[in-house]
Scaffold this active site. Sequence first.
Site, mmCIF file in Angstrom:
data_model
loop_
_atom_site.group_PDB
_atom_site.id
_atom_site.type_symbol
_atom_site.label_atom_id
_atom_site.label_comp_id
_atom_site.label_asym_id
_atom_site.label_seq_id
_atom_site.Cartn_x
_atom_site.Cartn_y
_atom_site.Cartn_z
ATOM 1 N N GLU A 1 1.290 -1.002 0.051
ATOM 2 C CA GLU A 1 -0.173 0.133 -0.261
ATOM 3 C C GLU A 1 1.065 1.280 -0.247
ATOM 4 O OE1 GLU A 1 -2.420 2.191 0.241
ATOM 5 O OE2 GLU A 1 -4.197 0.349 0.576
ATOM 6 N N ARG B 1 -7.492 0.570 13.763
ATOM 7 C CA ARG B 1 -5.643 0.828 13.392
ATOM 8 C C ARG B 1 -6.224 2.570 11.969
ATOM 9 N NH1 ARG B 1 -4.570 -0.587 8.298
ATOM 10 N NH2 ARG B 1 -5.195 -2.483 6.978
ATOM 11 N N ASN C 1 -4.950 3.516 8.383
ATOM 12 C CA ASN C 1 -4.866 3.507 7.418
ATOM 13 C C ASN C 1 -5.198 4.596 6.713
ATOM 14 O OD1 ASN C 1 -5.438 0.657 5.591
ATOM 15 N ND2 ASN C 1 -6.934 2.134 4.635
ATOM 16 N N GLU D 1 -18.916 3.467 10.800
ATOM 17 C CA GLU D 1 -19.064 4.706 10.428
ATOM 18 C C GLU D 1 -18.664 5.264 12.194
ATOM 19 O OE1 GLU D 1 -22.918 6.604 9.654
ATOM 20 O OE2 GLU D 1 -22.500 5.241 8.426
ATOM 21 N N ASN E 1 -9.707 5.632 3.080
ATOM 22 C CA ASN E 1 -8.897 5.398 2.121
ATOM 23 C C ASN E 1 -8.058 6.242 1.349
ATOM 24 O OD1 ASN E 1 -7.030 2.329 1.525
ATOM 25 N ND2 ASN E 1 -9.437 1.914 1.303
ATOM 26 N N ASP F 1 -10.540 2.220 -3.451
ATOM 27 C CA ASP F 1 -9.350 1.976 -2.726
ATOM 28 C C ASP F 1 -8.838 3.544 -2.471
ATOM 29 O OD1 ASP F 1 -7.056 1.347 -0.814
ATOM 30 O OD2 ASP F 1 -7.780 -0.601 -0.983
#
Length: 293
Positions: A15, A97, A99, A121, A145, A195
């Site tokens: 990522e 976590r 991201n 949410e 994202n 994403d």
Amino acid sequence: MQASLFLDVQQALAEGPVWHEDALWWVNIPEGRLYRHHPGDGTTRFHDVGSTLGVALPASGGWWWTARERDCAWLHEPTGKVIPIDAPIPNLPPAHRFNDGFCGPNGHPWVGSAALDDSRETASLYRADAAGALHIALPDITLSNGLGWSPDHAHFYYVDSLAHNLSIFDYDADSHQISNRRILREFPQDGSVPDGLKVDADGHVWLAIWGGSTVLHLDGQTGDTIGQVELPVTQVTSCTFGGADGRTLYITTARNGLDEEALETQPLAGSIFQVATTTRGLPPVPCSLRPPV
């Protein structure tokens, strides 16, 4: 357009790609590693941060600002030294976590969180102040994202993957606030989700589709598809521009969660791909926070 293989790394969850200092950098989230590949000499190296690693953003002097599983830390890439940042993080529930993230126009990091317990949410999008403390820029997110800014910094693009849409906001460069949210593009609930993304110099959005084997090239004003990159793997995570002329799109992917049958049909899942484009990407804004001395 058809992407070709760039690096056969087959990682669980590659990522956050960044082109920096003539090299491609990315994170493998569950490994907690920042990777660097230098095309000039073909070398690849990595550093561990001691936790899952949601995002890494280049700063000055070899330092990287990172968002780990549930805190932020400085990584000194030349030495591998990791120094946690002692700053409060509001509204980060236990089963969440960090991201994905990016630096805003002023060089301050923006990073989102993701719910790992299927709660809806309960996550947030954060922005850092000059001291490194995080403030909630957008609450009530499920899986934060891709994010990015238009070339003139007037607009902010944002993906909450499980909301199945790409949003556009007005961005105030003086206050660093976002407002006037509109849905730029809705996506079908067919097992794929939007994403990571990258905004190009023409003001258009390149959006990775997890579960869709593609990166969509979207008009930054209408959300209409103006191009598409096909990949031989399904779980496409993010992308960035780089290379000698800044026109190569590098695309990260994942193999996490794929069963044996799926891996037989897509053995390169988790690798990094590339495709030549006719546009340039916007160069990443370096993190302007003061690293440790």
